[in-house]
Design a protein around this motif. Structure first.
Motif, mmCIF file in Angstrom:
data_model
loop_
_atom_site.group_PDB
_atom_site.id
_atom_site.type_symbol
_atom_site.label_atom_id
_atom_site.label_comp_id
_atom_site.label_asym_id
_atom_site.label_seq_id
_atom_site.Cartn_x
_atom_site.Cartn_y
_atom_site.Cartn_z
ATOM 1 N N HIS A 1 -73.782 16.850 48.166
ATOM 2 C CA HIS A 1 -74.281 18.179 48.505
ATOM 3 C C HIS A 1 -74.961 18.828 47.304
ATOM 4 O O HIS A 1 -76.066 19.385 47.413
ATOM 5 N N GLN A 2 -74.322 18.735 46.128
ATOM 6 C CA GLN A 2 -74.900 19.326 44.910
ATOM 7 C C GLN A 2 -76.282 18.747 44.627
ATOM 8 O O GLN A 2 -77.231 19.476 44.344
ATOM 9 N N ILE A 3 -76.374 17.393 44.705
ATOM 10 C CA ILE A 3 -77.652 16.737 44.407
ATOM 11 C C ILE A 3 -78.728 17.214 45.389
ATOM 12 O O ILE A 3 -79.850 17.541 45.005
ATOM 13 N N ARG A 4 -78.374 17.284 46.670
ATOM 14 C CA ARG A 4 -79.370 17.699 47.671
ATOM 15 C C ARG A 4 -79.830 19.140 47.441
ATOM 16 O O ARG A 4 -81.007 19.451 47.629
ATOM 17 N N GLU A 5 -78.889 19.972 47.064
ATOM 18 C CA GLU A 5 -79.267 21.361 46.775
ATOM 19 C C GLU A 5 -80.262 21.410 45.615
ATOM 20 O O GLU A 5 -81.251 22.146 45.651
ATOM 21 N N ILE A 6 -79.982 20.588 44.585
ATOM 22 C CA ILE A 6 -80.884 20.545 43.424
ATOM 23 C C ILE A 6 -82.269 20.057 43.858
ATOM 24 O O ILE A 6 -83.297 20.637 43.495
ATOM 25 N N LEU B 1 -71.684 8.779 45.415
ATOM 26 C CA LEU B 1 -71.109 10.090 45.114
ATOM 27 C C LEU B 1 -70.197 10.554 46.252
ATOM 28 O O LEU B 1 -70.332 10.134 47.392
ATOM 29 N N ASP B 2 -69.281 11.458 45.926
ATOM 30 C CA ASP B 2 -68.440 12.031 46.971
ATOM 31 C C ASP B 2 -69.226 13.128 47.708
ATOM 32 O O ASP B 2 -70.284 13.558 47.233
#
Lengths: 279, 285
Positions: free
Chosen positions: B151-156, B145-146
């Motif tokens: 970042h989005q995945i980690r936030e989730i 992933l970029d």
């Protein structure tokens, strides 16, 4: 069981090519009714195929099941790809991770196969019944519902053939190659039959027929014999030529048994293969 | 015959975030594949939830994504999730909810094949969460992933973890594990090198980075002091590893009293990365 069918239904129905093929298949089954429309006019001679007795009860059960069974190739494509696509999309892995057991997975495919065979059988039964009621010379109830063994044979034949397709899908994992394999298998059976007849047993004693009767595709074909030579027109023509076409048209119990045997073998092998493999 | 995973055993307890850490090919995916019933084991055993349920029943209480997201490309996100609901035998009312959580609600009518990799991965997480699992297993969730997607995945993941779901995260990215996990299991060539809390693994006394004009005096002082173990000198920058607790004030004072004046004094702790390299290096010798 309903859940497993629903799962498979979602997968199939949302796939446009499967949907088109399934639709075409049932349209083709119904299209056998169009045969009744065939008419020739050669000057004074009016020929209508429907008038030649092909729609007479109980012969119509035999005639329709024999010819409509060829359309099964359309569904074969659907079934092979519904299995092979699970591998190419890797969705089989996800299905198992999501909590489907390998047994349930195979069962959901097999139930779909049975559903296809069953719906086809109901379709052919209804279409034949209507055509018969329209064109048959005999309309006594006892005659209408005689020789229904062909309907049962039709169901078993489709179930076994589709199970074979399912197994090939699991074995080869690519739909095009699996269909190619099916084609090659047919050729292998033909070559084996020729070799057995010509070289091993000879044509006389019937041993070759006995052995080839156990081949998977041959055993499915044997269930419903070709019906043409049973037509009165052909019979009388043959009599004039002095030929005897006296074959036994009935569906034999041992033929059914062999076909059921293959169905069980194919489904079991699919399951065994799936269980053994890492995904 | 190659053994991918050997004598590996560990237990996972409720409410923690576990990281499985190891270089590529160390057996992370194989281990997860075995407990998820997609890889056959040659020996050994595993059990879910104290061993009272069969594996495929247990998997209905688990959410898992392995490597790449696998869905039916011709079906929309919503249709795919409906199918998963059927398989997991849960109601479909959660679908919108979970799509919202991963930010895909407005794209739910789009076909899966039109999604970007980041969106596919987020859909996979939504799918894994459909049954409100007791444990969520993620195998390399940010692979490929970029930065924005990562970042989005980690936030989730953090959001899910804060709701009390146990998470098992396999990764070869150290800072990912350091940022997200409370416990870590380190693998190399299928063998367990370390299992325990991330803090416990980092519980060394740290080291000093020192610079001075009196290099010789400093080196001999450090060698004669029992608080220090290994001492390295690289172009005048002296790195001294502690064997017992010692704070920077005390050291500075001690050195000054010995007539050594420092131009640089830094106290540091090893990062997870350095610990990881130390662990994997020790084992290969």
């Amino acid at each position: 069981m309903v859940r497993l069918l629903q799962i498979e239904f979602i997968k199939l129905w949302n796939n446009r090519s499967s949907r088109i093929l399934i639709f075409t298949y049932f349209l083709l089954i119904t299209s056998i009714a169009l045969v009744s429309m065939i008419k020739f006019d050669f000057g004074d001679i009016h020929f209508q195929l429907a008038g030649q007795g092909i729609f007479n009860f109980p012969y119509i059960w035999h005639f329709n099941t024999y010819f409509v069974a060829w359309f099964k190739l359309f569904l074969a494509i659907v079934i092979v790809s519904m299995m092979a696509n699970e591998y190419s999309n890797k969705t089989i892995k996800q299905n198992l991770i999501d909590g489907l057991s390998k047994k349930e997975f195979v069962l959901s495919k097999f139930l779909t196969v049975i559903a296809f065979a069953l719906i086809s059988t109901i379709f052919i039964f209804v279409v034949s019944l209507i055509l018969g009621l329209l064109y048959s010379d005999f309309n006594e109830v006892s005659i209408i519902f005689s020789d229904l063994e062909f309907i049962l044979a039709f169901f078993l034949k489709l179930t076994a053939f589709f199970s074979f397709c399912l197994f090939l899908g699991v074995l080869v994992k690519r739909s095009a190659f699996a269909l190619g394999f099916l084609f090659i298998w047919q050729i292998v059976e033909i070559i084996a039959t020729v070799v057995l007849e010509q070289k091993v047993f000879g044509t006389k004693n019937g041993m070759a027929d006995l052995v080839t009767g156990f081949f998977p595709l041959r055993s499915m074909y044997n269930l419903i014999d070709e019906p043409i030579t049973r037509l009165n027109v052909i019979k009388s023509a043959a009599k004039q030529l002095g030929a005897d076409l006296g074959s036994n048209y009935h569906v034999h119990w041992y033929e059914m048994l062999i076909v059921i045997g293959w169905t069980i073998i194919f489904i079991y092998l699919s399951y065994a293969l799936l269980k053994k493999r890492d995904l | 015959m190659l053994t991918a995973v050997k004598n590996l055993s560990f237990t996972i307890e409720k409410g923690n975030v576990y990281g499985i850490l190891g270089p590529n090919g160390s057996g992370k995916s194989t281990t997860l594949g075995i407990v998820l019933n997609v890889v056959n084991r040659t020996q050994g055993d595993f059990s879910w939830f104290d061993g009272h349920t069969s594996t495929h029943e247990a998997l209905k209480k688990v959410g898992a994504i392995i490597e790449r997201p696998n869905f039916y490309p011709y079906m929309t996100a919503e249709q795919n999730l409906k199918l998963v609901c059927k398989i997991k035998q849960v109601s479909q009312e959660n679908i919108d909810n979970k799509l919202e959580l991963v930010g895909l609600l407005d794209r739910k009518k789009s076909k899966f094949k039109t999604y970007s990799l980041g969106m596919k991965q987020r859909l996979a997480i939504a799918s894994a969460l459909l049954n409100d699992p007791e444990i969520l297993i993620l195998d390399e969730p940010t692979n490929g992933l970029d930065p924005q997607g990562i970042h989005q995945i980690r936030e989730i993941i953090k959001t899910v973890a804060s709701q009390g779901t146990t998470i098992l995260l396999a990764s070869h990215l150290l800072d990912e594990v350091e940022k997200v996990c409370s416990h870590v299991i380190i693998l190399r060539k299928g063998e367990k090198l370390y299992a325990g809390s991330v803090d416990g693994m980092l519980a060394s006394h740290g080291f000093f980075e020192l610079r001075t004009t009196h290099t010789e005096e400093l080196l001999s002082f450090l060698k004669n002091n029992s608080s220090f173990g290994e001492v390295k000198n690289e172009n005048g920058l002296i790195t001294a590893f502690l064997t017992e607790a010692l704070d920077a004030d005390t050291l500075n004072k001690m050195l000054f009293e010995n007539g050594i004046v420092l131009s640089q004094l830094v106290k540091r702790k090893e990062s997870l990365e350095e610990q990881f390299l130390i662990l994997t290096k020790n084992q290969s010798n």
